[in-house]
Design a protein around this motif. Structure first.
Motif, PDB file in Angstrom:
ATOM      1  N   PHE A 202       0.814  -1.210   0.000  1.00 40.87           N
ATOM      2  CA  PHE A 202       0.000   0.000   0.000  1.00 40.87           C
ATOM      3  C   PHE A 202       0.854   1.270   0.000  1.00 40.87           C
ATOM      4  CE2 PHE A 202      -3.119   3.031   1.982  1.00 40.87           C
ATOM      5  CZ  PHE A 202      -4.046   2.978   0.952  1.00 40.87           C
ATOM      6  N   HIS A 203       1.988   1.257   0.704  1.00 37.21           N
ATOM      7  CA  HIS A 203       2.821   2.469   0.744  1.00 37.21           C
ATOM      8  C   HIS A 203       3.399   2.798  -0.631  1.00 37.21           C
ATOM      9  CE1 HIS A 203       5.661  -0.805   1.124  1.00 37.21           C
ATOM     10  NE2 HIS A 203       6.689   0.023   0.984  1.00 37.21           N
ATOM     11  N   ILE A 204       3.674   1.763  -1.440  1.00 34.16           N
ATOM     12  CA  ILE A 204       4.179   2.003  -2.792  1.00 34.16           C
ATOM     13  C   ILE A 204       3.052   2.494  -3.705  1.00 34.16           C
ATOM     14  CG2 ILE A 204       5.112   0.863  -4.853  1.00 34.16           C
ATOM     15  CD1 ILE A 204       7.174   1.481  -2.709  1.00 34.16           C
ATOM     16  N   ILE A 205       1.872   1.926  -3.537  1.00 37.60           N
ATOM     17  CA  ILE A 205       0.721   2.388  -4.324  1.00 37.60           C
ATOM     18  C   ILE A 205       0.406   3.846  -3.982  1.00 37.60           C
ATOM     19  CG2 ILE A 205      -1.721   2.011  -4.820  1.00 37.60           C
ATOM     20  CD1 ILE A 205       0.086  -0.138  -5.951  1.00 37.60           C
ATOM     21  N   CYS A 206       0.479   4.198  -2.702  1.00 38.48           N
ATOM     22  CA  CYS A 206       0.264   5.592  -2.292  1.00 38.48           C
ATOM     23  C   CYS A 206       1.312   6.508  -2.923  1.00 38.48           C
ATOM     24  CB  CYS A 206       0.325   5.706  -0.773  1.00 38.48           C
ATOM     25  SG  CYS A 206      -1.117   5.070   0.108  1.00 38.48           S
ATOM     26  N   SER A 207       2.559   6.040  -2.961  1.00 39.03           N
ATOM     27  CA  SER A 207       3.633   6.824  -3.567  1.00 39.03           C
ATOM     28  C   SER A 207       3.388   7.020  -5.055  1.00 39.03           C
ATOM     29  CB  SER A 207       4.985   6.134  -3.352  1.00 39.03           C
ATOM     30  OG  SER A 207       5.342   6.099  -1.991  1.00 39.03           O
ATOM     31  N   GLY A 208       2.964   5.941  -5.739  1.00 40.66           N
ATOM     32  CA  GLY A 208       2.694   6.033  -7.170  1.00 40.66           C
ATOM     33  C   GLY A 208       1.581   7.025  -7.473  1.00 40.66           C
ATOM     34  N   SER A 209       0.524   7.002  -6.652  1.00 46.74           N
ATOM     35  CA  SER A 209      -0.573   7.945  -6.837  1.00 46.74           C
ATOM     36  C   SER A 209      -0.104   9.380  -6.607  1.00 46.74           C
ATOM     37  CB  SER A 209      -1.723   7.607  -5.880  1.00 46.74           C
ATOM     38  OG  SER A 209      -2.691   8.627  -5.885  1.00 46.74           O
ATOM     39  N   ALA A 210       0.665   9.592  -5.550  1.00 43.41           N
ATOM     40  CA  ALA A 210       1.160  10.940  -5.251  1.00 43.41           C
ATOM     41  C   ALA A 210       2.075  11.442  -6.365  1.00 43.41           C
ATOM     42  CB  ALA A 210       1.900  10.939  -3.917  1.00 43.41           C
ATOM     43  N   LEU A 211       2.922  10.562  -6.901  1.00 41.78           N
ATOM     44  CA  LEU A 211       3.825  10.953  -7.986  1.00 41.78           C
ATOM     45  C   LEU A 211       3.043  11.308  -9.241  1.00 41.78           C
ATOM     46  CD1 LEU A 211       6.736  11.328  -8.918  1.00 41.78           C
ATOM     47  CD2 LEU A 211       6.809   8.869  -9.455  1.00 41.78           C
ATOM     48  N   ARG A 212       2.002  10.551  -9.536  1.00 48.07           N
ATOM     49  CA  ARG A 212       1.159  10.837 -10.708  1.00 48.07           C
ATOM     50  C   ARG A 212       0.561  12.238 -10.619  1.00 48.07           C
ATOM     51  NH1 ARG A 212      -3.374  13.068 -12.511  1.00 48.07           N
ATOM     52  NH2 ARG A 212      -5.162  11.800 -13.084  1.00 48.07           N
ATOM     53  N   PHE A 213      -0.010  12.583  -9.442  1.00 48.93           N
ATOM     54  CA  PHE A 213      -0.656  13.891  -9.318  1.00 48.93           C
ATOM     55  C   PHE A 213       0.367  15.016  -9.214  1.00 48.93           C
ATOM     56  CE2 PHE A 213      -4.266  11.181  -8.353  1.00 48.93           C
ATOM     57  CZ  PHE A 213      -5.263  11.824  -9.076  1.00 48.93           C
ATOM     58  N   LEU A 214       1.543  14.735  -8.670  1.00 44.69           N
ATOM     59  CA  LEU A 214       2.604  15.741  -8.687  1.00 44.69           C
ATOM     60  C   LEU A 214       2.959  16.105 -10.123  1.00 44.69           C
ATOM     61  CD1 LEU A 214       4.923  17.461  -7.580  1.00 44.69           C
ATOM     62  CD2 LEU A 214       6.298  15.351  -7.418  1.00 44.69           C
ATOM     63  N   MET A 215       3.158  15.102 -10.969  1.00 49.59           N
ATOM     64  CA  MET A 215       3.588  15.368 -12.341  1.00 49.59           C
ATOM     65  C   MET A 215       2.495  16.027 -13.166  1.00 49.59           C
ATOM     66  SD  MET A 215       6.050  12.154 -13.326  1.00 49.59           S
ATOM     67  CE  MET A 215       4.838  10.863 -13.014  1.00 49.59           C
ATOM     68  N   THR A 216       1.266  15.563 -13.041  1.00 51.22           N
ATOM     69  CA  THR A 216       0.207  16.179 -13.842  1.00 51.22           C
ATOM     70  C   THR A 216      -0.083  17.606 -13.376  1.00 51.22           C
ATOM     71  OG1 THR A 216      -1.457  15.039 -12.474  1.00 51.22           O
ATOM     72  CG2 THR A 216      -0.882  14.028 -14.589  1.00 51.22           C
ATOM     73  N   ARG A 217       0.070  17.875 -12.089  1.00 45.26           N
ATOM     74  CA  ARG A 217      -0.117  19.243 -11.618  1.00 45.26           C
ATOM     75  C   ARG A 217       1.008  20.157 -12.124  1.00 45.26           C
ATOM     76  NH1 ARG A 217      -2.793  19.585  -5.557  1.00 45.26           N
ATOM     77  NH2 ARG A 217      -4.763  18.578  -6.120  1.00 45.26           N
ATOM     78  N   ILE A 218       2.222  19.623 -12.195  1.00 45.05           N
ATOM     79  CA  ILE A 218       3.323  20.395 -12.775  1.00 45.05           C
ATOM     80  C   ILE A 218       3.033  20.688 -14.240  1.00 45.05           C
ATOM     81  CG2 ILE A 218       5.744  20.287 -13.494  1.00 45.05           C
ATOM     82  CD1 ILE A 218       6.296  18.680 -10.932  1.00 45.05           C
ATOM     83  N   ASN A 219       2.583  19.663 -14.966  1.00 44.06           N
ATOM     84  CA  ASN A 219       2.294  19.835 -16.393  1.00 44.06           C
ATOM     85  C   ASN A 219       1.149  20.800 -16.632  1.00 44.06           C
ATOM     86  OD1 ASN A 219       4.308  17.968 -16.865  1.00 44.06           O
ATOM     87  ND2 ASN A 219       2.892  16.246 -17.111  1.00 44.06           N
ATOM     88  N   ASP A 220       0.218  20.863 -15.682  1.00 42.09           N
ATOM     89  CA  ASP A 220      -0.945  21.744 -15.814  1.00 42.09           C
ATOM     90  C   ASP A 220      -0.687  23.149 -15.280  1.00 42.09           C
ATOM     91  OD1 ASP A 220      -2.433  19.736 -16.938  1.00 42.09           O
ATOM     92  OD2 ASP A 220      -3.388  19.140 -15.061  1.00 42.09           O
ATOM     93  N   TRP A 221       0.467  23.360 -14.688  1.00 40.77           N
ATOM     94  CA  TRP A 221       0.738  24.616 -13.991  1.00 40.77           C
ATOM     95  C   TRP A 221       0.560  25.829 -14.901  1.00 40.77           C
ATOM     96  CZ3 TRP A 221       0.490  25.734  -9.201  1.00 40.77           C
ATOM     97  CH2 TRP A 221       1.093  26.882  -8.667  1.00 40.77           C
ATOM     98  N   LYS A 222       0.952  25.672 -16.171  1.00 37.43           N
ATOM     99  CA  LYS A 222       0.801  26.769 -17.131  1.00 37.43           C
ATOM    100  C   LYS A 222      -0.370  26.546 -18.087  1.00 37.43           C
ATOM    101  CE  LYS A 222       5.662  28.169 -17.192  1.00 37.43           C
ATOM    102  NZ  LYS A 222       6.879  28.363 -18.032  1.00 37.43           N
ATOM    103  N   ASP A 223      -0.737  25.284 -18.284  1.00 35.16           N
ATOM    104  CA  ASP A 223      -1.742  24.964 -19.293  1.00 35.16           C
ATOM    105  C   ASP A 223      -3.159  25.304 -18.869  1.00 35.16           C
ATOM    106  OD1 ASP A 223       0.298  24.033 -20.817  1.00 35.16           O
ATOM    107  OD2 ASP A 223      -0.049  21.909 -20.375  1.00 35.16           O
ATOM    108  N   GLN A 224      -3.413  25.437 -17.578  1.00 39.48           N
ATOM    109  CA  GLN A 224      -4.788  25.613 -17.095  1.00 39.48           C
ATOM    110  C   GLN A 224      -5.111  27.064 -16.758  1.00 39.48           C
ATOM    111  OE1 GLN A 224      -5.310  22.902 -13.862  1.00 39.48           O
ATOM    112  NE2 GLN A 224      -5.395  21.123 -15.169  1.00 39.48           N
ATOM    113  N   GLN A 225      -4.497  27.992 -17.471  1.00 43.32           N
ATOM    114  CA  GLN A 225      -4.774  29.387 -17.187  1.00 43.32           C
ATOM    115  C   GLN A 225      -6.077  29.853 -17.829  1.00 43.32           C
ATOM    116  OE1 GLN A 225      -2.905  30.935 -15.046  1.00 43.32           O
ATOM    117  NE2 GLN A 225      -1.392  29.305 -14.889  1.00 43.32           N
TER     118      GLN A 225
END
Length: 320
Positions: free
Chosen positions: A265-288
């Motif tokens: 479960f701790h690895i699955i939690c890490s994978g989920s957190a990493l996914r949302f970290l990256m997509t939020r970074i990618n959306d940082w400029k795109d969602q204006q």
């Protein structure tokens, strides 16, 4: 939800002629959310939601989202019910965008999270997983571990503008998650984005679950991990053990996690957190556009820091 595509009253009047939901009285855009254009519409028969699916949504995936909601709503899960048009279709086209009409659910997202709320949320999530077994529809998760390398490549453009060493930390976390990722956990249909802004409340009671545009087939525990990351951490990345225990207990009251799900479960939690970290970074400029305020990626850096130091699932309030 957001407003990227403008719709005129005449356009909407013409579109609604395909439906048996009455005549249009008024409508207004909904600014919350990030993916699609949404309007709240009122006819002489009541309130509805108009959704126009934007370019980030693959048209071939829309039947999956709508069929899932149609099934869950009919099975008493409080989610929007897609309205079929006069041709028996769950969506049509408006202003060159695929578009659907959904029932309107009363309620609003919560600003303060209580243990009772997440316990109920856990039960709803388990019900979705159990009911999903009856459906034969399939959609591959486009943001699964095998897609992380392309997400990392995209995130490098913005990550070091957010923090100097962030791209290096993402690389390190990806290697840790990939090296420990389990290969054989129970799979099924998951919501994949059950954040507080996708759950409606009236008072402290959940009145609806919305926005199924990330739903797909993947590890069931990944959905629970995403909820834990979204609901049970404060802004400093500190886990509220009372909240996480209630979330997990609510879930396990209907669907018991298997031993391999608990151990990983701790690895699955890490994978989920990493996914949302990256997509939020990618959306940082795109969602204006569309009146959307981008969400801060750094919250998930702090959450990742917590997960990588977890040694036992008991630290989440999860016991075998």
């Amino acid at each position: 939800m957001a407003v990227y595509t403008q719709v005129s009253q005449q356009d909407l009047d013409n579109f609604l002629k395909n439906y048996e939901i009455g005549s249009l009285e008024n409508f207004n855009g909904i600014s919350a959310g990030v993916e699609n254009t949404n309007y709240k519409i009122r006819t002489n028969k009541g309130f509805y939601i108009l959704t126009l699916y934007e370019k980030r949504v693959d048209k071939k995936d829309i039947p999956f989202f709508l069929e899932l909601m149609f099934y869950l709503s009919n099975e008493k899960i409080q989610c929007p019910l897609p309205i079929k048009n006069r041709n028996g279709k769950l969506f049509g086209e408006l202003n060159s965008r695929p578009a659907s009409i959904l029932t309107f659910l009363e309620g609003s997202s919560t600003e303060t999270i209580y243990p009772k709320q997440v316990n109920t949320l856990g039960k709803i999530l388990a019900k979705i997983h159990i009911l999903g077994k009856q459906l034969k529809i399939k959609r591959k998760n486009p943001l699964s571990l095998e897609n992380f390398e392309s997400l990392i490549t995209l995130s490098k453009k913005n990550s070091d503008n957010i923090r100097n060493d962030l791209s290096k930390e993402i690389d390190s976390e990806y290697y840790r998650v990939r090296s420990n990722w389990p290969g054989n956990l129970p799979k099924g249909i998951i919501h994949a984005d059950l954040f507080p802004d996708n759950v409606l409340f009236i008072g402290n009671e959940i009145s609806g679950v919305i926005d199924f545009c990330f739903s797909c087939n993947d590890f069931l525990s990944y959905d629970l991990a995403t909820c834990l990351n979204a609901w049970c951490f404060d802004k400093e990345g500190i886990l509220d053990l009372n909240l996480s225990s209630e979330l997990i207990n609510g879930y396990q009251s209907l669907r018991k996690l298997e031993e391999n799900e608990i151990n990983s479960f701790h690895i699955i939690c890490s994978g989920s957190a990493l996914r949302f970290l990256m997509t939020r970074i990618n959306d940082w400029k795109d969602q204006q556009g569309g009146g959307v305020v981008p969400k801060d990626p750094m919250n998930f850096v702090k959450i990742l820091d917590f997960h990588k130091n977890v040694k036992d699932a008991k630290e989440y309030g999860l016991t075998k």
